[in-house]
Design a protein around this motif. Sequence first.
Motif, short mmCIF file in Angstrom:
data_model
loop_
_atom_site.label_atom_id
_atom_site.label_comp_id
_atom_site.label_asym_id
_atom_site.label_seq_id
_atom_site.Cartn_x
_atom_site.Cartn_y
_atom_site.Cartn_z
N THR A 144 1.27 -1.97 5.28
CA THR A 144 0.18 -1.61 4.37
C THR A 144 0.13 -2.55 3.18
O THR A 144 -0.96 -2.86 2.67
N ALA A 145 1.27 -3.02 2.72
CA ALA A 145 1.28 -4.00 1.62
C ALA A 145 0.56 -5.27 2.02
O ALA A 145 -0.23 -5.84 1.24
N VAL A 146 0.78 -5.72 3.26
CA VAL A 146 0.05 -6.90 3.77
C VAL A 146 -1.44 -6.62 3.82
O VAL A 146 -2.27 -7.45 3.43
N ALA A 147 -1.82 -5.41 4.27
CA ALA A 147 -3.23 -5.05 4.41
C ALA A 147 -3.93 -4.98 3.06
O ALA A 147 -5.05 -5.48 2.90
N VAL A 148 -3.30 -4.36 2.08
CA VAL A 148 -3.93 -4.25 0.75
C VAL A 148 -4.09 -5.64 0.14
O VAL A 148 -5.14 -5.96 -0.45
N ALA A 149 -3.08 -6.49 0.28
CA ALA A 149 -3.19 -7.86 -0.23
C ALA A 149 -4.35 -8.59 0.44
O ALA A 149 -5.11 -9.32 -0.22
N ALA A 150 -4.52 -8.37 1.74
CA ALA A 150 -5.62 -9.02 2.47
C ALA A 150 -6.97 -8.56 1.95
O ALA A 150 -7.87 -9.37 1.70
N LEU A 151 -7.14 -7.25 1.77
CA LEU A 151 -8.43 -6.72 1.33
C LEU A 151 -8.77 -7.16 -0.09
O LEU A 151 -9.93 -7.49 -0.38
N LEU A 152 -7.79 -7.16 -0.98
CA LEU A 152 -8.07 -7.55 -2.36
C LEU A 152 -8.35 -9.05 -2.47
O LEU A 152 -9.13 -9.47 -3.33
N ALA A 153 -7.75 -9.84 -1.60
CA ALA A 153 -7.99 -11.29 -1.64
C ALA A 153 -9.27 -11.67 -0.90
O ALA A 153 -9.85 -12.73 -1.16
N GLY A 154 -9.71 -10.82 0.03
CA GLY A 154 -10.77 -11.20 0.94
C GLY A 154 -12.11 -11.49 0.29
O GLY A 154 -12.89 -12.29 0.81
N ALA A 155 -12.42 -10.84 -0.83
CA ALA A 155 -13.72 -11.03 -1.46
C ALA A 155 -13.95 -12.48 -1.87
O ALA A 155 -15.06 -13.00 -1.78
N ARG A 156 -12.89 -13.16 -2.28
CA ARG A 156 -13.03 -14.54 -2.75
C ARG A 156 -12.39 -15.55 -1.81
O ARG A 156 -12.73 -16.74 -1.86
#
Length: 420
Positions: A144-156
């Motif tokens: 889940t830590a990997v997933a949250v990092a992916a989602l927060l970074a994904g916008a930019r």
Amino acid sequence: MAGVGGSKGGTHLSVAVWILSRAALLLCVFKVVVLPGPDVTSDVSVIYQGWYEVLKTGTFPLADVTWQYPPAAALAILSPAVLPFLGYASAFFVLALLSDALVFGLLLYAAGRPGKSRRGLWVWTWGVPLLGPTAYARYDLMVTAVAVAALLAGARHPRTLGALAGFGALLKLWPLLLLTGTPRGRATRRSWTTAAGTAAGLTLLLFAALPGALAFLAFQRDRGTEIESLGALAFHVARHFGWQGDALLHYGSVEFVGAYVPLVSTLALALSLLALGWLVLWRLRAKEFGPSTPCDAAFAAVLLFTTTSRVISPQYLIWLVGAAAACLAFRASRMALPAWLVLAATGMTLLEFPVWFSHVVASDPLGVLLLAVRNGLLVAAALTACRRLWSQTVSGPGRRTARAPISLPAARADTPATAP
């Protein structure tokens, strides 16, 4: 200045709550405080540590049908080796704490940026302890830590989203759903191709390094209906009307065995296919992708596939808490209600496992009630999330366009005032 002071006060409060709640979790996993019900840490001290010993010999645990995870899961199981001065279980719990702290830090940082909100920070702060010690006694928190990092970074950074989603999918498959809501065009091409390249490259590397990297596929295929799943409610009720099946430890979880179980398992797979069809239809029909859309769509997708799964293990709620926190990190997200429903379902999950798990196994009235409420909350969250996602991206933009007043374009300097 008052706003700055309030922001600092909110930060201090969230940090204090995080520290106190995580201290309580550590007391539980280190057995200073013992909750009623089965020992949730045995998966780490017995199963994970057993896999660790096999993986150290240079092969996947091919003789163990409970190994049902993609090949990169080996990295999570081997991770306590980075803390050789601690025992295996102790090192695992410390790494779970660090993963938890990483997510908290990412959400705290995001909360201070334009267009972001502190709501996501609070969802994570409260959501993890609501699941109890199970949160730290499974490697799902690391995923889940990997997933949250992916989602927060994904916008930019769509390539970062793709790389992390591809890596996460090789840890536990579901992070592949993070790509559901990427905006059409260049962002989708970059994130999807990066995810495919990351997953393919890492799979080949692990396949070459350790025999049996793909053995998990057969073990996962043979799973049945786990007693905490949505479909299992039919058998819990049927037991009170003479159904003669049983609940047995099977493929690493307690599953129902008996008449009609294969049928219900097949129906669950059919529901998952319907969920996939809805997500494809949504992507084809979506007209407007806002800042929060990638997170909102990922949250809806994870909710759909979790709710329709043949297995709803308690640790799956961590996935939902993480996705909900990423959504509510954006002010524009309309996923507040499904996020709160997920938090309520997470608290109910602690009651059904481990506290009153014996009642669930026995299908007595308390056990059936706990599951009905928990699964009902998940269904309500999934339906609400899908409706809001559709309204915001499909039907909403169309209605706004229809209501907008008709206006003529401004005349250009090289355009005649009247048509010929």
